[in-house]
Design a protein around this motif. Structure first.
Motif, PDB file in Angstrom:
ATOM      1  N   TRP A 168      26.690   8.827  35.518  1.00 24.96           N
ATOM      2  CA  TRP A 168      25.647   9.698  36.075  1.00 24.96           C
ATOM      3  C   TRP A 168      25.986   9.947  37.535  1.00 24.96           C
ATOM      4  CZ3 TRP A 168      22.417   8.768  40.258  1.00 24.96           C
ATOM      5  CH2 TRP A 168      21.441   9.738  40.488  1.00 24.96           C
ATOM      6  N   ALA A 213      31.722  14.140  46.309  1.00 24.32           N
ATOM      7  CA  ALA A 213      30.939  15.251  45.759  1.00 24.32           C
ATOM      8  C   ALA A 213      29.515  14.883  45.372  1.00 24.32           C
ATOM      9  CB  ALA A 213      31.665  15.828  44.545  1.00 24.32           C
ATOM     10  N   ALA A 214      29.155  13.612  45.343  1.00 27.18           N
ATOM     11  CA  ALA A 214      27.802  13.212  44.959  1.00 27.18           C
ATOM     12  C   ALA A 214      27.290  12.157  45.932  1.00 27.18           C
ATOM     13  CB  ALA A 214      27.788  12.666  43.534  1.00 27.18           C
ATOM     14  N   ARG A 262      38.414  12.137  30.891  1.00 26.01           N
ATOM     15  CA  ARG A 262      36.984  12.364  31.073  1.00 26.01           C
ATOM     16  C   ARG A 262      36.269  12.015  29.778  1.00 26.01           C
ATOM     17  NH1 ARG A 262      32.962  16.428  30.158  1.00 26.01           N
ATOM     18  NH2 ARG A 262      31.280  16.207  31.707  1.00 26.01           N
ATOM     19  N   GLN A 315      26.783  17.077  31.589  1.00 29.46           N
ATOM     20  CA  GLN A 315      26.937  17.401  33.006  1.00 29.46           C
ATOM     21  C   GLN A 315      28.425  17.492  33.348  1.00 29.46           C
ATOM     22  OE1 GLN A 315      24.937  14.571  35.456  1.00 29.46           O
ATOM     23  NE2 GLN A 315      25.319  15.646  37.379  1.00 29.46           N
ATOM     24  N   ASP A 316      28.919  18.682  33.718  1.00 27.97           N
ATOM     25  CA  ASP A 316      30.325  18.875  34.044  1.00 27.97           C
ATOM     26  C   ASP A 316      30.427  19.272  35.514  1.00 27.97           C
ATOM     27  OD1 ASP A 316      33.007  19.198  34.039  1.00 27.97           O
ATOM     28  OD2 ASP A 316      33.070  20.948  32.732  1.00 27.97           O
ATOM     29  N   ASP A 317      30.444  18.260  36.362  1.00 25.49           N
ATOM     30  CA  ASP A 317      30.430  18.491  37.800  1.00 25.49           C
ATOM     31  C   ASP A 317      31.705  18.012  38.481  1.00 25.49           C
ATOM     32  OD1 ASP A 317      30.125  15.810  37.434  1.00 25.49           O
ATOM     33  OD2 ASP A 317      28.116  15.680  38.299  1.00 25.49           O
ATOM     34  N   GLY A 318      32.717  17.655  37.684  1.00 26.91           N
ATOM     35  CA  GLY A 318      33.951  17.131  38.259  1.00 26.91           C
ATOM     36  C   GLY A 318      33.878  15.662  38.605  1.00 26.91           C
ATOM     37  N   GLY A 367      24.303  12.215  41.027  1.00 29.33           N
ATOM     38  CA  GLY A 367      23.230  13.063  41.533  1.00 29.33           C
ATOM     39  C   GLY A 367      22.785  12.581  42.894  1.00 29.33           C
ATOM     40  N   THR A 379      31.053  13.294  36.791  1.00 25.32           N
ATOM     41  CA  THR A 379      30.492  12.586  35.646  1.00 25.32           C
ATOM     42  C   THR A 379      31.490  12.542  34.490  1.00 25.32           C
ATOM     43  OG1 THR A 379      28.326  13.435  36.289  1.00 25.32           O
ATOM     44  CG2 THR A 379      28.515  12.438  34.109  1.00 25.32           C
TER      45      THR A 379
END
Length: 525
Positions: free
Chosen positions: A494, A480-481, A408, A414-417, A496, A419
């Motif tokens: 990024w 997830a995004a 990673r 941003q730690d969302d799994g 979102g 990014t």
């Protein structure tokens, strides 16, 4: 004689140097590649691609051909930690390549050099760099060529010239780490009569096996009383096998001494305990367990990659794989700098991202090597670590480090799994039909991918032509995004949704530079 002028000079045409050269050429920057050797060596060297390396080559359309020459590493070819009996499970990292891919290093080099030629580049062989010096604007490399002494004046120079890097030494860079305490021998052999039986004996947390595989290939790891012996024979091509060994007999051996046939015969006998007909030794070399890393991957206009930046104990081809991933990270960034499209500080992220990755891997390699010792105290430690590897979270963590899948990069807070991690190779259904994420990355551009099939995504990236492509598609499995910005090296910078216009525009500027001004249209009255 005036120095030849060039934009980027790559010193060394091993895996890291060739990967970097192809990435530069793909981005439209013609590199000058200097190699001291007259041709590619015939020895196999590393034998395997780790899962993340296989993904990287797949994302450039290079893996399919390499897999035509795939060798058998096991069924399946799991990764292991310190030769413990519990395999590392890469499947939780959502990859098409959860196991190692058996491809010989020379095949990888050959394919990368042919890709470089396809892109209009070439390698200048028998060009020996004898020293480098730099100022604020350029780097000058002194070169000994078949026609005499010469020099190259370049905007940037990348040292991919191995563990004994002339460039690194010329700059006086420290190479801290641990000295080699153990000698290894690797050799390619022709066997007239490989072993015809196989054994699998797991005891006291030690992996001991000799296994006959299709094509009369043998794979194994066998401890030797009073020391350790790693032994593996794997079919490379007709009648050719790989032998690797280490043990007490090598402790007082000079690393520079040629490997003798008697040593090889003894190693085979010690490991197998059976008669194997040795016909020919094609290549043999000695290695140590030294682990070292430069403190900075960038020094002015000189950058270091591969073994020039780090050396690692020879466990499972880590050196080649680490170097290929260095180059993959650096190539698109250096090309953007040369072309004038890079945002401020982009080139510095190469060190910020790759130095910690190598440091973690060197630490894990040292730990693995210690676990292979035969001492009683270490045997107890092996049992404890083997138990920990049976815990899914621990196994996933170590599998991510060893395979490269868990890297990673610090691209944001941003730690969302998602990014900072590499983008999984999802199956997609787009306007042109079925595709995959890796197919979208083949051109070497960034990708703004909308997984909600919103065609407006193409308008968002219009100010970054030739740098970022907008794609609207639907994944065949949940993700997830809704929208992700993927760098050319496959890492998400990024994540979102379409409503976060400020976030995605900030990321586009952060990683791909300033937007081009909108073109005015001329009205006819």
């Amino acid at each position: 004689m005036a120095a030849e002028a060039t934009e980027v000079t790559v010193v060394g045409a091993g895996p890291a140097g060739l990967m970097l050269a192809t990435e530069l050429a793909l981005a439209g920057v013609a590199p000058t590649v200097l190699e001291s050797l007259p041709g590619r060596g015939a020895e196999s060297r590393a034998l395997n691609l780790h899962p993340r390396t296989a993904e990287v080559l797949d994302s450039r359309g290079l893996l399919d051909e390499l897999r035509e020459y795939e060798i058998v590493l096991g069924t399946p070819a799991h990764s292991f930690f310190g030769a413990l009996p519990v395999p590392l499970d890469c499947a939780p990292w959502r990859t098409r390549f959860p196991h190692q891919t058996g491809v010989v290093q020379t095949r990888v080099e050959d394919r990368l050099e042919r890709r470089l030629v396809e892109l209009g580049g070439s390698v200048r062989r028998e060009h020996v760099v004898t020293g480098v010096r730099q100022d604020d604007e350029h780097v000058t490399a002194d070169v000994l060529t078949p026609d005499g002494e010469s020099s190259v004046r370049t905007r940037y120079l990348v040292a991919c010239d191995g563990g004994r890097s002339t460039v690194r030494r010329s700059l006086g860079l420290a190479f801290p780490g641990s000295d080699g305490r153990q000698l290894f021998v690797a050799a390619d052999l022709r066997l007239g009569r490989p072993p015809e039986t196989w054994y699998d004996d797991l005891d006291a947390g030690r992996r001991r096996f000799l296994r006959l595989l299709p094509g009369n290939s043998l794979a194994g790891v066998a401890p030797v009383p009073g020391g350790r012996l790693m032994f593996s024979l794997r079919g490379l091509e007709a009648g050719v096998h790989r032998l690797s060994f280490s043990g007490p007999a090598l402790r007082d051996t000079d690393r520079a001494a040629p490997v003798t046939e008697a040593e090889i015969r003894t190693a085979i006998e010690d490991a197998c305990g059976i008669d194997v007909e040795l016909k020919e030794v094609l290549w043999a070399s000695r290695f140590t367990d030294a682990c070292r890393q430069v403190e900075q991957y960038r020094v002015g206009r000189v950058l270091l990659a591969g073994d020039a930046a780090h050396i690692i104990v020879p466990l499972g081809g880590q050196g080649m794989n680490l170097g290929l991933l260095d180059a993959f990270n650096l190539g698109w960034k250096l090309a953007a700098v040369v072309k004038g499209t890079a945002p401020a500080g982009l080139l510095d992220t190469y060190h910020d991202e790759r130095h910690p990755v190598a440091a973690d891997l060197l630490r894990e390699a040292r730990a693995q090597f210690l676990l292979m010792d035969d001492g009683l105290d270490v045997a107890a430690l092996r049992e404890v670590v083997a138990g920990l590897l049976r815990v899914p979270e621990t196994n996933r963590h170590l599998a991510g480090i060893v395979s490269g899948l868990g890297t990673r990069h610090p691209v944001s807070d941003q730690d969302d799994g998602v990014t900072g991690y590499r983008m999984p190779d999802l199956d997609l259904v787009g306007p042109a039909g079925p595709t995959r994420v890796h197919e979208l990355l083949c051109a070497g551009h960034g990708v703004l991918l909308d997984l909600g099939d919103d065609p407006a995504v193409t308008e968002v990236v219009r100010p970054w032509p030739g740098r970022v492509t907008g794609i609207a598609a639907v994944p065949t499995e949940p993700f997830a995004a809704q929208r992700v910005l993927i760098r050319p090296d496959g890492h998400v910078c990024w994540a979102g949704d379409a409503a976060d216009e400020a976030g995605q525009l900030a990321a586009l500027h952060r990683w791909f530079g300033q937007a081009e001004p909108a073109k005015e249209t001329t009205r006819r009255g």
